[in-house]
Design a protein around this motif. Structure first.
Motif, PDB file in Angstrom:
ATOM      1  N   ARG A  85       0.840  -1.191   0.000  1.00 41.85           N
ATOM      2  CA  ARG A  85       0.000   0.000   0.000  1.00 41.85           C
ATOM      3  C   ARG A  85       0.876   1.242   0.000  1.00 41.85           C
ATOM      4  NH1 ARG A  85      -5.295   0.886   0.649  1.00 41.85           N
ATOM      5  NH2 ARG A  85      -6.248  -1.026   1.331  1.00 41.85           N
ATOM      6  N   GLU A  86       0.513   2.171  -0.851  1.00 43.68           N
ATOM      7  CA  GLU A  86       1.154   3.489  -0.867  1.00 43.68           C
ATOM      8  C   GLU A  86       0.035   4.518  -0.918  1.00 43.68           C
ATOM      9  OE1 GLU A  86       3.806   5.661  -4.062  1.00 43.68           O
ATOM     10  OE2 GLU A  86       4.987   4.184  -2.920  1.00 43.68           O
ATOM     11  N   GLY A  87      -0.272   5.078   0.234  1.00 44.97           N
ATOM     12  CA  GLY A  87      -1.418   5.981   0.314  1.00 44.97           C
ATOM     13  C   GLY A  87      -2.693   5.201   0.086  1.00 44.97           C
ATOM     14  N   LYS A  88      -3.464   5.617  -0.915  1.00 48.81           N
ATOM     15  CA  LYS A  88      -4.736   4.965  -1.201  1.00 48.81           C
ATOM     16  C   LYS A  88      -4.630   3.872  -2.258  1.00 48.81           C
ATOM     17  CE  LYS A  88      -7.642   8.868   0.015  1.00 48.81           C
ATOM     18  NZ  LYS A  88      -8.729   9.743  -0.416  1.00 48.81           N
ATOM     19  N   VAL A  89      -3.465   3.708  -2.847  1.00 49.30           N
ATOM     20  CA  VAL A  89      -3.331   2.715  -3.922  1.00 49.30           C
ATOM     21  C   VAL A  89      -2.513   1.511  -3.461  1.00 49.30           C
ATOM     22  CG1 VAL A  89      -3.536   4.425  -5.767  1.00 49.30           C
ATOM     23  CG2 VAL A  89      -1.287   3.786  -4.922  1.00 49.30           C
ATOM     24  N   ARG A  90      -2.757   0.423  -4.143  1.00 45.07           N
ATOM     25  CA  ARG A  90      -1.965  -0.787  -3.935  1.00 45.07           C
ATOM     26  C   ARG A  90      -1.094  -0.984  -5.160  1.00 45.07           C
ATOM     27  NH1 ARG A  90      -4.948  -5.392  -0.693  1.00 45.07           N
ATOM     28  NH2 ARG A  90      -5.981  -4.090   0.844  1.00 45.07           N
ATOM     29  N   LEU A  91       0.178  -1.211  -4.903  1.00 49.70           N
ATOM     30  CA  LEU A  91       1.128  -1.454  -5.980  1.00 49.70           C
ATOM     31  C   LEU A  91       1.497  -2.930  -5.992  1.00 49.70           C
ATOM     32  CD1 LEU A  91       3.315   1.676  -5.355  1.00 49.70           C
ATOM     33  CD2 LEU A  91       1.949   1.231  -7.398  1.00 49.70           C
TER      34      LEU A  91
END
Length: 113
Positions: A85-91
């Motif tokens: 997770r990076e902020g609101k997104v998933r990488l």
């Protein structure tokens, strides 16, 4: 090189025993089954170039979010892909070096010119 050559048996060295060879064959089969789907292979190809979000993969694959998510779930379950997770997104990224190597080989065999 023949499989027996890789076990050391052909060079007069003790190879792996039959039980260990069966275990490794089962592992290899599971990996190949996970890769034996066009959608999953395409996801791994794109992820081999670096981390991507589901939205990025949707755009690259021209598929709906549900289809991409379903294949990512399978790849995560097989331990081939991980996400952070990076902020609101998933990488998402490739987590298994064996899968990355196979994808690279497939690219060289079928895509590189």
């Amino acid at each position: 090189m023949a499989f027996a050559d890789q076990t050391g048996a052909a060079q007069g060295q003790p190879g792996i025993d039959a039980d260990e060879m069966m275990r490794r064959a089962s592992e290899a089969t599971a990996l190949m089954k996970a890769l034996a789907h066009e959608g999953r292979m395409m996801i791994l190809c794109h992820l081999s170039a670096g981390e991507k979000t589901v939205t990025q993969l949707e755009d690259l694959l021209m598929q709906r979010q549900a289809a991409v998510s379903q294949q990512l779930s399978r790849l995560r379950g097989e331990g081939l892909v991980t996400c952070r997770r990076e902020g609101k997104v998933r990488l998402y990224s490739v987590s298994d070096p064996r899968a990355a190597e196979i994808v690279d080989l497939m690219y060289r065999l079928f895509c590189a010119r």
